[in-house]
Scaffold this active site. Sequence first.
Site, PDB file in Angstrom:
ATOM      1  N   LYS A 278       0.839  -1.191   0.000  1.00  0.00           N
ATOM      2  CA  LYS A 278       0.000   0.000   0.000  1.00  0.00           C
ATOM      3  C   LYS A 278       0.883   1.253   0.000  1.00  0.00           C
ATOM      4  O   LYS A 278       2.061   1.195   0.343  1.00  0.00           O
ATOM      5  CB  LYS A 278      -0.892  -0.009   1.247  1.00  0.00           C
ATOM      6  CG  LYS A 278      -1.990  -1.071   1.206  1.00  0.00           C
ATOM      7  CD  LYS A 278      -2.936  -0.941   2.370  1.00  0.00           C
ATOM      8  CE  LYS A 278      -4.014  -2.009   2.345  1.00  0.00           C
ATOM      9  NZ  LYS A 278      -4.944  -1.895   1.202  1.00  0.00           N
ATOM     10  N   ARG A 352     -10.010 -11.849   0.652  1.00  0.00           N
ATOM     11  CA  ARG A 352     -10.754 -12.939   0.011  1.00  0.00           C
ATOM     12  C   ARG A 352     -10.028 -14.273   0.159  1.00  0.00           C
ATOM     13  O   ARG A 352     -10.659 -15.327   0.159  1.00  0.00           O
ATOM     14  CB  ARG A 352     -11.011 -12.578  -1.459  1.00  0.00           C
ATOM     15  CG  ARG A 352      -9.799 -12.487  -2.326  1.00  0.00           C
ATOM     16  CD  ARG A 352     -10.023 -11.668  -3.593  1.00  0.00           C
ATOM     17  NE  ARG A 352     -10.035 -10.237  -3.317  1.00  0.00           N
ATOM     18  CZ  ARG A 352     -10.197  -9.295  -4.255  1.00  0.00           C
ATOM     19  NH1 ARG A 352     -10.375  -9.646  -5.521  1.00  0.00           N
ATOM     20  NH2 ARG A 352     -10.183  -8.027  -3.931  1.00  0.00           N
TER      21      ARG A 352
HETATM   22  N1  BES Z   1      -8.325  -4.018   3.538  1.00  0.00           N
HETATM   23  C1  BES Z   1      -8.381  -3.576   2.203  1.00  0.00           C
HETATM   24  C2  BES Z   1      -9.672  -2.849   1.846  1.00  0.00           C
HETATM   25  C3  BES Z   1      -9.925  -1.548   2.537  1.00  0.00           C
HETATM   26  C4  BES Z   1      -9.667  -0.360   1.880  1.00  0.00           C
HETATM   27  C5  BES Z   1     -10.476  -1.498   3.803  1.00  0.00           C
HETATM   28  C6  BES Z   1      -9.925   0.848   2.510  1.00  0.00           C
HETATM   29  C7  BES Z   1     -10.733  -0.290   4.424  1.00  0.00           C
HETATM   30  C8  BES Z   1     -10.460   0.889   3.770  1.00  0.00           C
HETATM   31  C9  BES Z   1      -8.271  -4.769   1.271  1.00  0.00           C
HETATM   32  O1  BES Z   1      -7.520  -5.839   1.728  1.00  0.00           O
HETATM   33  C10 BES Z   1      -7.611  -4.285   0.025  1.00  0.00           C
HETATM   34  O2  BES Z   1      -6.472  -3.947   0.079  1.00  0.00           O
HETATM   35  N2  BES Z   1      -8.338  -4.275  -1.074  1.00  0.00           N
HETATM   36  C11 BES Z   1      -7.827  -3.837  -2.312  1.00  0.00           C
HETATM   37  C12 BES Z   1      -8.129  -4.899  -3.328  1.00  0.00           C
HETATM   38  C13 BES Z   1      -7.385  -4.712  -4.622  1.00  0.00           C
HETATM   39  C14 BES Z   1      -5.931  -4.967  -4.407  1.00  0.00           C
HETATM   40  C15 BES Z   1      -7.933  -5.681  -5.636  1.00  0.00           C
HETATM   41  C16 BES Z   1      -8.517  -2.543  -2.689  1.00  0.00           C
HETATM   42  O3  BES Z   1      -9.713  -2.422  -2.458  1.00  0.00           O
HETATM   43  O4  BES Z   1      -7.845  -1.658  -3.183  1.00  0.00           O
HETATM   44 MN    MN Z   2      -5.474  -5.657   1.301  1.00  0.00          MN
END
Ligand code: BES
Ligand code: MN
Length: 502
Positions: A278, A352
Amino acid sequence: MFQIKDVYSPSDVHESVVIGLFDKPTTFHGQLKMLDEAFDGGLTELVKEGEISAKLKKISKLHTLGKMAAKKIWFVGLGKENEWTFDKLREVFGKVFKTIHAERQEETAVLLTSFLTDRLDATDAAHALSEALLLATYRFEGYRQKANVPEKNIENITVYCDVVDKGELHASLSVGYAFGKGANSARTLVNTPGNLLTATDMANYAKELADRYDFEVEILEKQEIEKLGMGAFLAVNQGSAEPPKMIVLKYQGKEQWEDVIGLVGKGITFDTGGYSLKTKDGIVGMKTDMGGAAAVLGAMEIIGELRPQQNVVAVIPSTDNMISGSAFKPDDVITSMSGKTIEVLNTDAEGRLVLADAVTYAKHHGASYLVDVATLTGGVIVALGLNTTGAMTNNERLFEQVLEASFEAGEPVWQLPLFEKEKERVRNSKIADLNNSPGREGHAIVAGAFIGEFAEDTPWVHLDIAGTATTAKDSDLGPSGATGVMTRTLALFVERFEPFGK
Ligand code: BES
Ligand code: MN
Ligand code: ZN
């Protein structure tokens, strides 16, 4: 905490009295008339002059200056009587108790009958009252050496109501209290930083719940997780110094272990994104990535208190998602407990993966209905904003029941579609059965679709709370930070659940 009395009299001694006012209160009757008389008609005058307002959520404080035994009256505007709803009532109570709490009063009385209409009865109002009290006055202590203000809580509330049986009213107050308390426990878990709430800590917390409520508990350690072949869950944990825990709680409220509801909550204690790292801004706040687990644990607490005649198995895969020489990487292919192989395209799509094995494991424990809750995607925020939880399902009848519970809990849920074309995107891999990240278009949907591959034909509802698990703003029902969203929805859903054939 709560005392119940029939009829209020101005000679009753209280710190303050809370009274609801519907629009337009030109002539007072009943208990209000009695108060007006104590003020020699002064209340009517103040309403006329607009000093006391019946506008929705308007709060007017009146010092009684010896005219009655209570020191103050809190008048609360309720707006138009024909527009009155249970949701508004809960928020109004929230705002009142927040105000009283801020004044650091420890005692008050509520004239409950002033909040009722033909369509809103006293038992429902009692539930709203106690639930709102807990939600609105919640605070996360934090870790400062010196607290900002010494805490004082509302310890005693006298509820005046003469229209229903006292026992019934007491029961409703207790139920609302349990709901508020469960949601607050979930909030505290979510607000706790990742270094202080590891998977091991979460497992210990679950064990405490199990002790308190006599749940059966099973905590799978890494070796057992390996033995069961939970390759998707293990892949996410692979780069971590913290051992993973698969947490299982069982509550049996029926003679037989049948019609079992599986509640599955994403328990990522911190999500760095892994090698699909991230950004420095995107990573802050990722301690909240166990919001699904918190909702499930909060709901189990409510279930433990209320002991409905239902069977529930809660399954929480817990780990952080870290980087190290041993971490999993994009291009890796992993094998889930179900046997399905997965091509990892993005290590940040870890939710997931852990949920895939958790859903499979819930079925192994006999779950015949599944609801998963997860802070799964930023995509759901793009689609629905910050106030609405996204839902997907393979079974409309089950979804109806979840939706009904969410209405009652005042936690908005909106369904996203799950069409064949999107399922195909999840199944599109040159070297494995599935891929974990088919691209950014509709990515909340493909994330849900991925979990659906593991639910298979078991009725299943997926709830994406990435936008709703936390809030940047204070509200009438709580401070900024964790919301405890879906805790109350899940508990209500379980309480009311009616099994059905497939
Ligand atoms: N934990 C995150 C999703 C999230 C984003 C929760 C903002 C709370 C606030 C999840 O694991 C994630 O990183 N999702 C990615 C998926 C992508 C890599 C396909 C996302 O939503 O960007
Ligand atoms: Mn994630
Ligand atoms: Zn995540």
